[in-house]
Motif scaffolding. Structure first.
Motif, PDB file in Angstrom:
ATOM      1  N   ARG A  26       5.335  -2.901  -4.798  1.00 16.31           N
ATOM      2  CA  ARG A  26       5.394  -1.923  -3.719  1.00 16.31           C
ATOM      3  C   ARG A  26       5.406  -0.515  -4.307  1.00 16.31           C
ATOM      4  NH1 ARG A  26       5.654  -2.648   1.321  1.00 16.31           N
ATOM      5  NH2 ARG A  26       6.324  -1.053   2.809  1.00 16.31           N
ATOM      6  N   VAL A  27       4.474   0.297  -3.882  1.00 21.19           N
ATOM      7  CA  VAL A  27       4.337   1.665  -4.370  1.00 21.19           C
ATOM      8  C   VAL A  27       4.417   2.610  -3.180  1.00 21.19           C
ATOM      9  CG1 VAL A  27       2.832   3.326  -5.516  1.00 21.19           C
ATOM     10  CG2 VAL A  27       2.936   0.965  -6.350  1.00 21.19           C
ATOM     11  N   THR A  28       5.319   3.569  -3.264  1.00 25.32           N
ATOM     12  CA  THR A  28       5.503   4.558  -2.198  1.00 25.32           C
ATOM     13  C   THR A  28       4.870   5.880  -2.602  1.00 25.32           C
ATOM     14  OG1 THR A  28       7.592   3.519  -1.529  1.00 25.32           O
ATOM     15  CG2 THR A  28       7.207   5.772  -0.791  1.00 25.32           C
ATOM     16  N   ALA A  29       4.138   6.476  -1.677  1.00 29.61           N
ATOM     17  CA  ALA A  29       3.514   7.773  -1.934  1.00 29.61           C
ATOM     18  C   ALA A  29       3.246   8.459  -0.603  1.00 29.61           C
ATOM     19  CB  ALA A  29       2.210   7.607  -2.717  1.00 29.61           C
TER      20      ALA A  29
ATOM     21  N   SER B 196      -4.783  -7.295  -4.131  1.00 32.54           N
ATOM     22  CA  SER B 196      -4.149  -8.504  -4.671  1.00 32.54           C
ATOM     23  C   SER B 196      -2.919  -8.205  -5.516  1.00 32.54           C
ATOM     24  CB  SER B 196      -5.161  -9.282  -5.528  1.00 32.54           C
ATOM     25  OG  SER B 196      -6.307  -9.605  -4.799  1.00 32.54           O
ATOM     26  N   HIS B 197      -2.631  -6.914  -5.733  1.00 33.58           N
ATOM     27  CA  HIS B 197      -1.583  -6.557  -6.684  1.00 33.58           C
ATOM     28  C   HIS B 197      -0.566  -5.548  -6.157  1.00 33.58           C
ATOM     29  CE1 HIS B 197      -3.922  -8.632  -9.760  1.00 33.58           C
ATOM     30  NE2 HIS B 197      -4.983  -7.970  -9.344  1.00 33.58           N
ATOM     31  N   VAL B 198      -0.986  -4.686  -5.236  1.00 40.07           N
ATOM     32  CA  VAL B 198      -0.145  -3.560  -4.820  1.00 40.07           C
ATOM     33  C   VAL B 198      -0.061  -3.495  -3.302  1.00 40.07           C
ATOM     34  CG1 VAL B 198       0.056  -1.038  -4.809  1.00 40.07           C
ATOM     35  CG2 VAL B 198      -0.695  -2.206  -6.871  1.00 40.07           C
ATOM     36  N   ALA B 199       1.138  -3.222  -2.798  1.00 41.09           N
ATOM     37  CA  ALA B 199       1.342  -2.909  -1.385  1.00 41.09           C
ATOM     38  C   ALA B 199       1.728  -1.440  -1.300  1.00 41.09           C
ATOM     39  CB  ALA B 199       2.431  -3.792  -0.783  1.00 41.09           C
ATOM     40  N   LEU B 200       0.901  -0.650  -0.663  1.00 42.23           N
ATOM     41  CA  LEU B 200       1.142   0.787  -0.587  1.00 42.23           C
ATOM     42  C   LEU B 200       1.952   1.135   0.660  1.00 42.23           C
ATOM     43  CD1 LEU B 200      -2.285   2.367  -1.623  1.00 42.23           C
ATOM     44  CD2 LEU B 200      -0.226   2.104  -3.004  1.00 42.23           C
ATOM     45  N   ASP B 201       2.981   1.920   0.460  1.00 41.40           N
ATOM     46  CA  ASP B 201       3.756   2.510   1.553  1.00 41.40           C
ATOM     47  C   ASP B 201       3.393   3.985   1.585  1.00 41.40           C
ATOM     48  OD1 ASP B 201       5.561   3.403   3.404  1.00 41.40           O
ATOM     49  OD2 ASP B 201       7.359   2.839   2.286  1.00 41.40           O
ATOM     50  N   ILE B 202       2.423   4.344   2.423  1.00 35.49           N
ATOM     51  CA  ILE B 202       1.846   5.688   2.415  1.00 35.49           C
ATOM     52  C   ILE B 202       1.690   6.202   3.838  1.00 35.49           C
ATOM     53  CG2 ILE B 202       0.591   5.456   0.232  1.00 35.49           C
ATOM     54  CD1 ILE B 202      -1.865   4.650   1.839  1.00 35.49           C
ATOM     55  N   LYS B 203       1.366   7.495   3.943  1.00 30.97           N
ATOM     56  CA  LYS B 203       1.154   8.096   5.257  1.00 30.97           C
ATOM     57  C   LYS B 203      -0.319   8.219   5.614  1.00 30.97           C
ATOM     58  CE  LYS B 203       5.345  10.942   5.372  1.00 30.97           C
ATOM     59  NZ  LYS B 203       5.848  12.325   5.544  1.00 30.97           N
TER      60      LYS B 203
ATOM     61  N   ARG C 272       4.675  12.534  -3.976  1.00 34.18           N
ATOM     62  CA  ARG C 272       4.064  11.480  -4.778  1.00 34.18           C
ATOM     63  C   ARG C 272       2.662  11.196  -4.256  1.00 34.18           C
ATOM     64  NH1 ARG C 272       8.956   6.962  -4.879  1.00 34.18           N
ATOM     65  NH2 ARG C 272      10.536   8.299  -5.807  1.00 34.18           N
ATOM     66  N   VAL C 273       1.768  10.895  -5.169  1.00 40.61           N
ATOM     67  CA  VAL C 273       0.385  10.584  -4.833  1.00 40.61           C
ATOM     68  C   VAL C 273      -0.006   9.305  -5.561  1.00 40.61           C
ATOM     69  CG1 VAL C 273      -2.014  11.360  -5.050  1.00 40.61           C
ATOM     70  CG2 VAL C 273      -0.227  13.003  -4.440  1.00 40.61           C
ATOM     71  N   PHE C 274      -0.770   8.448  -4.877  1.00 45.24           N
ATOM     72  CA  PHE C 274      -1.345   7.269  -5.519  1.00 45.24           C
ATOM     73  C   PHE C 274      -2.849   7.484  -5.623  1.00 45.24           C
ATOM     74  CE2 PHE C 274      -3.619   3.251  -5.382  1.00 45.24           C
ATOM     75  CZ  PHE C 274      -2.994   2.527  -6.376  1.00 45.24           C
ATOM     76  N   VAL C 275      -3.424   7.213  -6.802  1.00 44.58           N
ATOM     77  CA  VAL C 275      -4.864   7.373  -7.026  1.00 44.58           C
ATOM     78  C   VAL C 275      -5.437   6.047  -7.523  1.00 44.58           C
ATOM     79  CG1 VAL C 275      -6.667   8.611  -8.260  1.00 44.58           C
ATOM     80  CG2 VAL C 275      -4.567   9.811  -7.619  1.00 44.58           C
TER      81      VAL C 275
END
Length: 351
Positions: A27-30, A48-55, A128-131
């Motif tokens: 789980r990755v929050t951004a 298959s690997h990451v669940a994003l908690d984003i806006k 935080r930013v996810f790329v």
């Protein structure tokens, strides 16, 4: 969770986690997630690997909407489906072709500033930013590092997600490189701008290792060092690189210290190599860095330049990108960067 071990480059803490097929979702929050639309099927390997908690999701469309490419449109639809699953909106920005990066980063900078105003969780800035960088050109990855950490401080924490690719045996040089149009310095990563007392070129080679010769001719350095990515997954690529290294070593009379083999996806290994080389030249040297290997090499080069003002990062701008399919091989990397000087983040709540 991200590993508790991290390294430090300048004022940025750097962490790395490897995720494999069958592992629980990380789980990755951004505040936002950035994707570069492309044709490769590994474009959405993160599912298959990451669940994003984003806006919000920001999609960079490098003038691909009108190409009629079925693979690109399939990826666009998959991302839209994933956004509905996560219940987040998508913003697409229509950009010029990716080779026109100066025009595009100006547009991207304005877009990120507006998103920060709307969605930023730290006093109107992006915390935080996810790329997702698997299919993103290196020059944009490096500019994002500089935009966040170098001179502007637009966001103090970023995760880069990267899916390892599965590469077939190359049928020729065109498989890995397109004709170079020009070399450019990455904006915000242009070093001190002085002529310096010595010119030092550090080249991270990749599948297009033949680019090395053009770089040496372009910059005419007094000193040269080579970083060679090594992996146990693609022996044919390692063999190709070793052949190139043998030619380079003989042609430029490099000794063992000037050729460093680094694990293909070891961000700490690349940073250590850059920093050790930088210690061998004077304070007024101009250090030019070119990263042509795995995307992690490009991330490390940009971080290195943020930490050392002698360093300028060079990017090759091709005439076009070879259209080839790259599938994921089941391994997914997260590279986490955190500004230790920012009050917006701390290791306790970020790692």
């Amino acid at each position: 969770m991200m590993t508790d071990e991290y390294s430090v480059c300048g004022n940025v803490a750097v962490g790395h986690k490897l995720l494999k097929d069958g592992d629980d979702l990380e789980r990755v929050t951004a505040d936002i997630a950035i994707f570069a639309l492309g044709w490769e099927s590994r474009f959405l390997a993160l599912e298959s690997h990451v669940a994003l908690d984003i806006k919000q999701i920001l999609v960079l469309d490098f003038e691909l909407a009108d190409t009629g490419d079925h693979a690109i449109e399939a990826n666009r639809k998959k991302l839209a489906d994933l956004a509905r699953k996560w219940d987040v909106p998508i913003t697409e920005i229509k950009l010029a072709p990716s080779t026109e990066f100066l025009k595009n980063i100006n547009t991207l900078g304005h877009t990120l500033a507006e998103l920060a105003r709307q969605l930023g969780t730290y006093h109107g800035s992006l915390r935080r930013v996810f790329v997702e960088c698997s299919t993103m050109p290196r020059v944009y990855i490096q500019w994002l590092v500089a935009f966040g950490f170098c001179s502007i401080g637009a966001f103090p924490a970023v995760d880069f997600g990267y899916a390892e690719g599965s590469y077939a045996h190359p049928s020729g040089s065109a498989e890995f490189s397109s004709a170079v149009d020009r070399y450019e310095t990455v904006p915000l990563l242009n070093g001190s701008g002085g002529m310096g007392e010595e010119k030092f070129l550090i080249v991270g080679i990749g599948g297009d290792a033949d680019m090395f010769y053009g770089l040496v001719d372009e910059f005419s350095p007094e000193r040269v060092a080579v970083l060679v990515p090594q992996s146990d997954r693609h022996t044919h690529l390692d063999s190709l690189l070793n052949q190139q290294v043998a030619k380079i070593t003989e042609m430029y009379r490099l000794d063992d210290e000037e050729v460093r083999r680094v694990g293909s996806f070891s961000i700490e290994g690349y940073l250590n190599a850059f920093e050790e080389y930088a210690m061998k030249v004077g304070e007024r040297a101009v250090i030019s860095v070119f990263a042509g290997g795995p995307k992690v090499q490009a991330i490390a080069a940009a971080l290195f330049a943020c930490a050392d003002r002698r360093v300028q990062v060079k990017a090759r701008i091709p005439k076009g990108y070879a259209r080839r399919e790259v599938q994921q091989n089941g391994s997914y990397h997260l590279f986490r960067l955190v500004d230790l000087t920012s009050p917006a983040c701390s290791l306790l709540d970020t790692w």
